[in-house]
Design a protein around this motif. Structure first.
Motif, PDB file in Angstrom:
ATOM      1  N   LYS A  75      34.074  44.502  38.304  1.00  0.00           N
ATOM      2  CA  LYS A  75      35.169  44.340  37.358  1.00  0.00           C
ATOM      3  C   LYS A  75      35.807  42.964  37.541  1.00  0.00           C
ATOM      4  CE  LYS A  75      35.229  48.305  35.184  1.00  0.00           C
ATOM      5  NZ  LYS A  75      35.051  48.369  33.711  1.00  0.00           N
ATOM      6  N   THR A  76      35.706  42.135  36.511  1.00  0.00           N
ATOM      7  CA  THR A  76      36.359  40.836  36.507  1.00  0.00           C
ATOM      8  C   THR A  76      37.778  41.007  35.988  1.00  0.00           C
ATOM      9  OG1 THR A  76      34.235  39.823  35.933  1.00  0.00           O
ATOM     10  CG2 THR A  76      36.201  38.451  35.675  1.00  0.00           C
ATOM     11  N   GLY A  77      38.756  40.388  36.651  1.00  0.00           N
ATOM     12  CA  GLY A  77      40.131  40.476  36.184  1.00  0.00           C
ATOM     13  C   GLY A  77      40.268  39.845  34.808  1.00  0.00           C
ATOM     14  N   TYR A  78      40.968  40.548  33.892  1.00  0.00           N
ATOM     15  CA  TYR A  78      41.093  40.006  32.540  1.00  0.00           C
ATOM     16  C   TYR A  78      41.821  38.665  32.554  1.00  0.00           C
ATOM     17  CZ  TYR A  78      42.576  39.172  27.788  1.00  0.00           C
ATOM     18  OH  TYR A  78      42.797  38.569  26.574  1.00  0.00           O
ATOM     19  N   ARG A  79      42.833  38.520  33.389  1.00  0.00           N
ATOM     20  CA  ARG A  79      43.591  37.269  33.416  1.00  0.00           C
ATOM     21  C   ARG A  79      42.693  36.104  33.797  1.00  0.00           C
ATOM     22  NH1 ARG A  79      48.983  37.233  36.877  1.00  0.00           N
ATOM     23  NH2 ARG A  79      49.619  38.636  35.194  1.00  0.00           N
TER      24      ARG A  79
END
Length: 321
Positions: A75-79
């Motif tokens: 999971k890549t951070g959306y920010r």
């Protein structure tokens, strides 16, 4: 390793400066009659339209994150993803119309994303966006699509496109034969889970096109005060998609500047909905709002990066209390 990262940072900064310079140049080149915008209603539409364009940048960033999450298996951070996407997005105004994909990879190295995953995610994004635009165009405006391609796809562009496709296929075959990692990555794309992710992203791309098309409808209806029916609005949105596709595939047009506007004038002129001067004005104002929206998106990406850098410091401060 530190030296490589330092050079990558320098390259990224140079590309950013050049991108901003081309954006400013593009704004001056539009030669818009700003007297038509000197009223409260027009100003409100311009602000709303620019923010709508900015919104599409970060909607696209979400779709890009979806692809990265699947390819990387994490999971890549959306920010983080939004910061990279928003900052690199402005690179599309450099000549060649593909520099923002190169720039995206340069920026993404700073947050430790895998280059292979990034490259594949960019290719998948292009494929998805073009498929969505072409599907809508083929369904809603097949004759206009053929007309636009005949008008602007000169023999030299067709030759360049064919050569480019052949080279890409050849390079892809060589890479697949030599790289086990690439073969494994491509094998992951032949999966039902990926198909679901790709379809989700295509729906997102359709929403983005709808927003950008609605901005053009608002310009025609409220700034130029054209009486539009629902069918006319649908037609304008479809023509925008068509113009976007042609502007994207024509090589050497930074951000599709010039080509997209010319195609809009050609298509909308053939429909007799608006006069030639009105169509040109609408196309130029839409381009202006697109550029402003991308600039706003760029500065938002800088704020996102600032928040990211401040977060660890705040956490450290809290732990010391």
């Amino acid at each position: 390793m530190i030296t490589i990262k330092k050079y990558i940072k320098y390259i990224g900064n140079i590309v950013t400066v050049l991108s901003i310079a081309f954006v400013i140049y593009a704004l001056f080149k539009l030669n818009i009659d700003f007297s038509r915008l000197a009223n409260v209603k027009a100003v409100i539409i311009c602000i709303a339209g620019s923010l709508g364009v900015t919104l599409t940048v970060y909607i696209l960033a979400f779709a890009w994150k979806n692809t990265l999450d699947y390819l990387a298996g994490t999971k890549t951070g959306y920010r983080e993803a939004a910061h990279v996407y928003g900052k690199a997005n402005i690179g599309k105004y450099l000549p060649g119309n593909v520099m923002h994909y190169v720039e995206r990879n340069l920026f993404a190295t700073k947050i430790g994303l895998n280059q292979l995953e990034l490259a594949i995610s960019s290719v998948l994004e292009v494929i998805g966006i073009v498929i969505v635009a072409l599907l809508f165009s083929l369904i809603c405006a097949y004759k206009e699509l053929v007309m636009a391609l005949r008008e602007y796809m000169q023999p030299v562009y067709i030759i360049i496109a064919v050569v480019a496709v052949v080279l890409v296929i050849a390079v892809a075959i060589v890479i697949c034969l030599k790289s086990k990692r690439v073969r494994e990555m491509l094998g992951r794309l032949a999966n039902v889970k990926f198909l679901i992710v790709f379809i989700e992203n295509m729906l997102i791309y359709a929403v983005v096109f709808a927003i950008l098309g609605i901005v053009l409808v608002l310009i025609c209806g409220y700034i130029l005060e054209i009486n539009l029916t629902v069918s006319m609005c649908a037609m304008i949105i479809t023509y925008y998609m068509l113009a976007w596709v042609v502007g994207f595939v024509i090589p050497g047009a930074p951000g599709g500047i010039g080509v997209r506007e010319a195609v809009l004038v050609l298509l909308m002129g053939s429909s007799s909905v608006m006069s030639g001067s009105q169509i040109l004005m609408a196309a130029l104002v839409h381009r202006m709002l697109s550029i402003i929206g991308d600039i706003v998106g760029y500065f938002i990406s800088l704020l996102l990066a600032q928040k990211e850098s401040n977060t660890p410091q705040q956490a450290d401060g809290a732990s010391n209390l």
